[in-house]
Design a protein around this motif. Sequence first.
Motif, PDB file in Angstrom:
ATOM      1  N   MET A   1       0.237  -0.569 -11.835  1.00 49.94           N
ATOM      2  CA  MET A   1      -0.101  -0.943 -10.454  1.00 49.94           C
ATOM      3  C   MET A   1      -1.549  -1.440 -10.408  1.00 49.94           C
ATOM      4  O   MET A   1      -2.408  -0.931 -11.136  1.00 49.94           O
ATOM      5  CB  MET A   1       0.112   0.279  -9.550  1.00 49.94           C
ATOM      6  N   ALA A   2      -1.846  -2.476  -9.631  1.00 48.40           N
ATOM      7  CA  ALA A   2      -3.196  -3.056  -9.542  1.00 48.40           C
ATOM      8  C   ALA A   2      -4.203  -2.008  -9.088  1.00 48.40           C
ATOM      9  O   ALA A   2      -3.851  -1.018  -8.470  1.00 48.40           O
ATOM     10  CB  ALA A   2      -3.164  -4.221  -8.557  1.00 48.40           C
ATOM     11  N   ASP A   3      -5.495  -2.264  -9.390  1.00 47.01           N
ATOM     12  CA  ASP A   3      -6.550  -1.312  -9.011  1.00 47.01           C
ATOM     13  C   ASP A   3      -6.536  -1.043  -7.518  1.00 47.01           C
ATOM     14  O   ASP A   3      -6.607   0.093  -7.071  1.00 47.01           O
ATOM     15  CB  ASP A   3      -7.918  -1.861  -9.416  1.00 47.01           C
ATOM     16  N   LYS A   4      -6.477  -2.123  -6.740  1.00 48.27           N
ATOM     17  CA  LYS A   4      -6.457  -1.984  -5.289  1.00 48.27           C
ATOM     18  C   LYS A   4      -5.001  -2.069  -4.843  1.00 48.27           C
ATOM     19  O   LYS A   4      -4.363  -3.112  -4.982  1.00 48.27           O
ATOM     20  CB  LYS A   4      -7.282  -3.107  -4.670  1.00 48.27           C
ATOM     21  N   VAL A   5      -4.476  -0.993  -4.330  1.00 43.80           N
ATOM     22  CA  VAL A   5      -3.064  -0.954  -3.961  1.00 43.80           C
ATOM     23  C   VAL A   5      -2.896  -1.487  -2.544  1.00 43.80           C
ATOM     24  O   VAL A   5      -3.565  -1.032  -1.607  1.00 43.80           O
ATOM     25  CB  VAL A   5      -2.534   0.493  -4.057  1.00 43.80           C
ATOM     26  N   ARG A   6      -2.027  -2.478  -2.395  1.00 43.94           N
ATOM     27  CA  ARG A   6      -1.744  -3.030  -1.057  1.00 43.94           C
ATOM     28  C   ARG A   6      -0.739  -2.098  -0.377  1.00 43.94           C
ATOM     29  O   ARG A   6       0.404  -1.953  -0.813  1.00 43.94           O
ATOM     30  CB  ARG A   6      -1.159  -4.451  -1.186  1.00 43.94           C
ATOM     31  N   LEU A   7      -1.212  -1.474   0.687  1.00 42.58           N
ATOM     32  CA  LEU A   7      -0.424  -0.433   1.359  1.00 42.58           C
ATOM     33  C   LEU A   7       0.017  -0.893   2.747  1.00 42.58           C
ATOM     34  O   LEU A   7      -0.782  -1.444   3.510  1.00 42.58           O
ATOM     35  CB  LEU A   7      -1.274   0.845   1.506  1.00 42.58           C
ATOM     36  N   GLY A   8       1.280  -0.661   3.057  1.00 40.36           N
ATOM     37  CA  GLY A   8       1.785  -0.899   4.403  1.00 40.36           C
ATOM     38  C   GLY A   8       2.246   0.407   5.027  1.00 40.36           C
ATOM     39  O   GLY A   8       2.728   1.303   4.329  1.00 40.36           O
ATOM     40  N   GLU A  52       3.656  -8.967   1.723  1.00 33.15           N
ATOM     41  CA  GLU A  52       4.005  -8.398   0.418  1.00 33.15           C
ATOM     42  C   GLU A  52       3.148  -7.151   0.203  1.00 33.15           C
ATOM     43  O   GLU A  52       1.947  -7.183   0.462  1.00 33.15           O
ATOM     44  CB  GLU A  52       3.699  -9.400  -0.710  1.00 33.15           C
ATOM     45  N   CYS A  53       3.765  -6.055  -0.237  1.00 43.79           N
ATOM     46  CA  CYS A  53       3.026  -4.796  -0.416  1.00 43.79           C
ATOM     47  C   CYS A  53       3.360  -4.175  -1.769  1.00 43.79           C
ATOM     48  O   CYS A  53       4.432  -4.394  -2.316  1.00 43.79           O
ATOM     49  CB  CYS A  53       3.408  -3.788   0.669  1.00 43.79           C
ATOM     50  N   LYS A  77      10.032  -7.046   0.532  1.00 46.90           N
ATOM     51  CA  LYS A  77       8.652  -7.458   0.251  1.00 46.90           C
ATOM     52  C   LYS A  77       7.802  -6.371  -0.402  1.00 46.90           C
ATOM     53  O   LYS A  77       6.610  -6.566  -0.597  1.00 46.90           O
ATOM     54  CB  LYS A  77       7.993  -7.904   1.562  1.00 46.90           C
ATOM     55  N   SER A  78       8.399  -5.216  -0.717  1.00 41.85           N
ATOM     56  CA  SER A  78       7.594  -4.106  -1.244  1.00 41.85           C
ATOM     57  C   SER A  78       8.102  -3.662  -2.610  1.00 41.85           C
ATOM     58  O   SER A  78       9.304  -3.585  -2.837  1.00 41.85           O
ATOM     59  CB  SER A  78       7.638  -2.912  -0.289  1.00 41.85           C
ATOM     60  N   LYS A  79       7.136  -3.337  -3.486  1.00 44.35           N
ATOM     61  CA  LYS A  79       7.527  -2.833  -4.808  1.00 44.35           C
ATOM     62  C   LYS A  79       8.010  -1.386  -4.699  1.00 44.35           C
ATOM     63  O   LYS A  79       8.958  -0.996  -5.363  1.00 44.35           O
ATOM     64  CB  LYS A  79       6.326  -2.887  -5.758  1.00 44.35           C
ATOM     65  N   VAL A  80       7.331  -0.600  -3.910  1.00 45.01           N
ATOM     66  CA  VAL A  80       7.689   0.815  -3.754  1.00 45.01           C
ATOM     67  C   VAL A  80       7.850   1.109  -2.266  1.00 45.01           C
ATOM     68  O   VAL A  80       6.934   0.851  -1.469  1.00 45.01           O
ATOM     69  CB  VAL A  80       6.584   1.733  -4.329  1.00 45.01           C
ATOM     70  N   VAL A  81       9.018   1.593  -1.889  1.00 44.48           N
ATOM     71  CA  VAL A  81       9.259   1.987  -0.494  1.00 44.48           C
ATOM     72  C   VAL A  81       9.428   3.505  -0.449  1.00 44.48           C
ATOM     73  O   VAL A  81      10.173   4.081  -1.242  1.00 44.48           O
ATOM     74  CB  VAL A  81      10.519   1.302   0.082  1.00 44.48           C
ATOM     75  N   ILE A  82       8.706   4.127   0.495  1.00 41.75           N
ATOM     76  CA  ILE A  82       8.789   5.583   0.640  1.00 41.75           C
ATOM     77  C   ILE A  82       9.284   5.914   2.041  1.00 41.75           C
ATOM     78  O   ILE A  82       8.705   5.467   3.036  1.00 41.75           O
ATOM     79  CB  ILE A  82       7.411   6.246   0.412  1.00 41.75           C
ATOM     80  N   ALA A  83      10.402   6.648   2.107  1.00 46.60           N
ATOM     81  CA  ALA A  83      10.850   7.207   3.394  1.00 46.60           C
ATOM     82  C   ALA A  83       9.966   8.427   3.645  1.00 46.60           C
ATOM     83  O   ALA A  83       9.988   9.390   2.879  1.00 46.60           O
ATOM     84  CB  ALA A  83      12.314   7.601   3.320  1.00 46.60           C
ATOM     85  N   ILE A 140      19.999   2.895   4.661  1.00 47.38           N
ATOM     86  CA  ILE A 140      19.988   1.454   4.928  1.00 47.38           C
ATOM     87  C   ILE A 140      19.605   0.664   3.677  1.00 47.38           C
ATOM     88  O   ILE A 140      20.212  -0.360   3.369  1.00 47.38           O
ATOM     89  CB  ILE A 140      19.004   1.145   6.082  1.00 47.38           C
ATOM     90  N   VAL A 141      18.556   1.142   2.982  1.00 42.23           N
ATOM     91  CA  VAL A 141      18.118   0.459   1.754  1.00 42.23           C
ATOM     92  C   VAL A 141      17.820   1.514   0.685  1.00 42.23           C
ATOM     93  O   VAL A 141      17.622   2.695   1.004  1.00 42.23           O
ATOM     94  CB  VAL A 141      16.832  -0.383   1.996  1.00 42.23           C
ATOM     95  N   ASP A 142      17.765   1.068  -0.555  1.00 46.03           N
ATOM     96  CA  ASP A 142      17.314   1.963  -1.633  1.00 46.03           C
ATOM     97  C   ASP A 142      15.818   2.193  -1.473  1.00 46.03           C
ATOM     98  O   ASP A 142      15.075   1.263  -1.124  1.00 46.03           O
ATOM     99  CB  ASP A 142      17.576   1.322  -3.004  1.00 46.03           C
TER     100      ASP A 142
END
Length: 180
Positions: A1-8, A52-53, A77-83, A140-142
């Motif tokens: 994962m990049a140094d600066k994590v793009r968070l949504g 994109e996140c 649009k996200s690499k990692v999705v957390i419920a 709804i999604v994985d």
Amino acid sequence: MADKVRLGLIQLCGCSGCHISLLDLHEQLLDVLPNLEIVYAPIIADVKEIPECDVFLIEGGARNEHDEHLIHEIREKSKVVIAWGTCAVYGGIPGLGNLYSAEQLKKTVYGTETTDNVGELPSDEMVPPLTNSVMPVPSIVDVEYVIPGCPPRPEINAGAIVALLEGRDPELPKKIVCDE
Ligand code: SF4
């Protein structure tokens, strides 16, 4: 994962309590914030489009078609999705609405004397159509991870964020319904 994590971050059918729980990180926030770029968070930035996140935390499940659409878009649009939080993982308190039909709920809400135009149901243009039930995000999604808790405990939020920043799998509880 990049140094600066793009968070949504997003609140759907939830109460904002999960977002507020982030503030309970207190000083730990100072450790993680320099490594995060918060690119979507309606309470912080007025961003209309889902970007994109690297990581997206979703609070709350889907109560209407718009929520459902957003969850699909976030997934794309996200690499990692957390419920994030019991509402997102299981339906939580809003899931009690599943005891009634969407029509019954609308009639109850818009039929009270505390609303304007008593008994007049709003059009789909005014209020997105309700889904038949409150749907948790994983239905709804994985998703890569679930973080239950109402709200999730600060140390669990912190552990997950730090692990993702370090490129590790977070160690998460299997099931937490209520905070202590
Ligand atoms: Fe609120 Fe609890 Fe649902 Fe989080 S899990 S949105 S704190 S009711």
